[in-house]
Design a protein around this motif. Structure first.
Motif, PDB file in Angstrom:
ATOM      1  N   GLU A 192       5.424  -0.427   1.939  1.00 54.91           N
ATOM      2  CA  GLU A 192       6.821  -0.494   0.858  1.00 54.91           C
ATOM      3  C   GLU A 192       8.058   0.487   1.457  1.00 54.91           C
ATOM      4  O   GLU A 192       9.233   0.127   1.204  1.00 54.91           O
ATOM      5  N   SER A 193       7.787   1.648   2.031  1.00 53.46           N
ATOM      6  CA  SER A 193       8.689   2.457   2.312  1.00 53.46           C
ATOM      7  C   SER A 193       9.504   1.860   3.403  1.00 53.46           C
ATOM      8  O   SER A 193      10.950   1.899   3.699  1.00 53.46           O
ATOM      9  N   GLN A 194       8.794   1.254   4.564  1.00 58.86           N
ATOM     10  CA  GLN A 194       9.386   0.503   5.557  1.00 58.86           C
ATOM     11  C   GLN A 194      10.362  -0.572   5.186  1.00 58.86           C
ATOM     12  O   GLN A 194      11.563  -0.835   5.578  1.00 58.86           O
ATOM     13  N   ILE A 195       9.781  -1.575   4.162  1.00 55.56           N
ATOM     14  CA  ILE A 195      10.513  -2.598   3.910  1.00 55.56           C
ATOM     15  C   ILE A 195      11.888  -2.220   2.945  1.00 55.56           C
ATOM     16  O   ILE A 195      12.823  -2.572   3.275  1.00 55.56           O
ATOM     17  N   ALA A 196      11.514  -0.988   2.061  1.00 56.30           N
ATOM     18  CA  ALA A 196      12.932  -0.523   1.570  1.00 56.30           C
ATOM     19  C   ALA A 196      13.849  -0.067   2.893  1.00 56.30           C
ATOM     20  O   ALA A 196      15.061  -0.220   2.551  1.00 56.30           O
ATOM     21  N   LEU A 197      13.359   0.788   3.766  1.00 56.91           N
ATOM     22  CA  LEU A 197      14.396   1.156   4.679  1.00 56.91           C
ATOM     23  C   LEU A 197      15.065   0.136   5.391  1.00 56.91           C
ATOM     24  O   LEU A 197      16.294   0.242   5.587  1.00 56.91           O
ATOM     25  N   PHE A 198      14.354  -0.853   5.666  1.00 53.14           N
ATOM     26  CA  PHE A 198      14.733  -2.090   6.552  1.00 53.14           C
ATOM     27  C   PHE A 198      15.912  -2.896   5.418  1.00 53.14           C
ATOM     28  O   PHE A 198      16.942  -3.311   5.903  1.00 53.14           O
ATOM     29  N   THR A 199      15.631  -2.891   4.259  1.00 55.45           N
ATOM     30  CA  THR A 199      16.322  -3.555   3.211  1.00 55.45           C
ATOM     31  C   THR A 199      18.036  -2.702   3.185  1.00 55.45           C
ATOM     32  O   THR A 199      18.905  -3.580   3.178  1.00 55.45           O
ATOM     33  N   VAL A 200      17.804  -1.439   3.066  1.00 57.28           N
ATOM     34  CA  VAL A 200      18.975  -0.780   3.155  1.00 57.28           C
ATOM     35  C   VAL A 200      19.762  -1.071   4.521  1.00 57.28           C
ATOM     36  O   VAL A 200      21.110  -1.255   4.485  1.00 57.28           O
ATOM     37  N   ARG A 201      19.320  -0.975   5.609  1.00 52.94           N
ATOM     38  CA  ARG A 201      19.920  -0.971   7.012  1.00 52.94           C
ATOM     39  C   ARG A 201      20.555  -2.428   6.995  1.00 52.94           C
ATOM     40  O   ARG A 201      21.713  -2.862   7.609  1.00 52.94           O
ATOM     41  N   ILE A 202      19.676  -3.518   6.423  1.00 49.52           N
ATOM     42  CA  ILE A 202      20.057  -4.771   6.474  1.00 49.52           C
ATOM     43  C   ILE A 202      21.314  -5.090   5.529  1.00 49.52           C
ATOM     44  O   ILE A 202      22.217  -5.730   6.042  1.00 49.52           O
TER      45      ILE A 202
END
Length: 89
Positions: free
Chosen positions: A26-36
């Protein structure tokens, strides 16, 4: 980079189990979403930046693989993270 350690800590605190939980899906997906989102905005202005376009595609692929993993492991966690982040499939 546009994300400093405080912003990352807040992100991990909100979506992970704690502020130091950097490895959960979940934390990795959230980080990737912000970067995307950041790279998407960058590419709207700089449409000829092909290296950033490639990086965006790689990030989307990483996030997709993590989401696929969450579907297999725990569908409820997948549904909650999709709802919280507003990711559509």
């Amino acid at each position: 980079m546009f994300l400093d350690s405080e912003k990352k800590k807040e992100l991990f605190e909100k979506y992970g189990k704690s502020a130091t939980d950097t490895g959960s899906a979940e934390s990795q997906i959230a980080l990737f979403t912000v970067r995307i989102a950041h790279l998407t905005g960058h590419l709207k202005v700089n449409h000829k930046d092909h290296s950033s376009e490639r990086a965006l595609k790689m990030l989307v692929g990483k996030r997709r693989r993590l989401l696929d993993y969450l579907i297999k492991v725990d569908i409820e966690r997948y549904r909650s993270i999709i709802k919280e982040l507003g990711i559509r499939k």
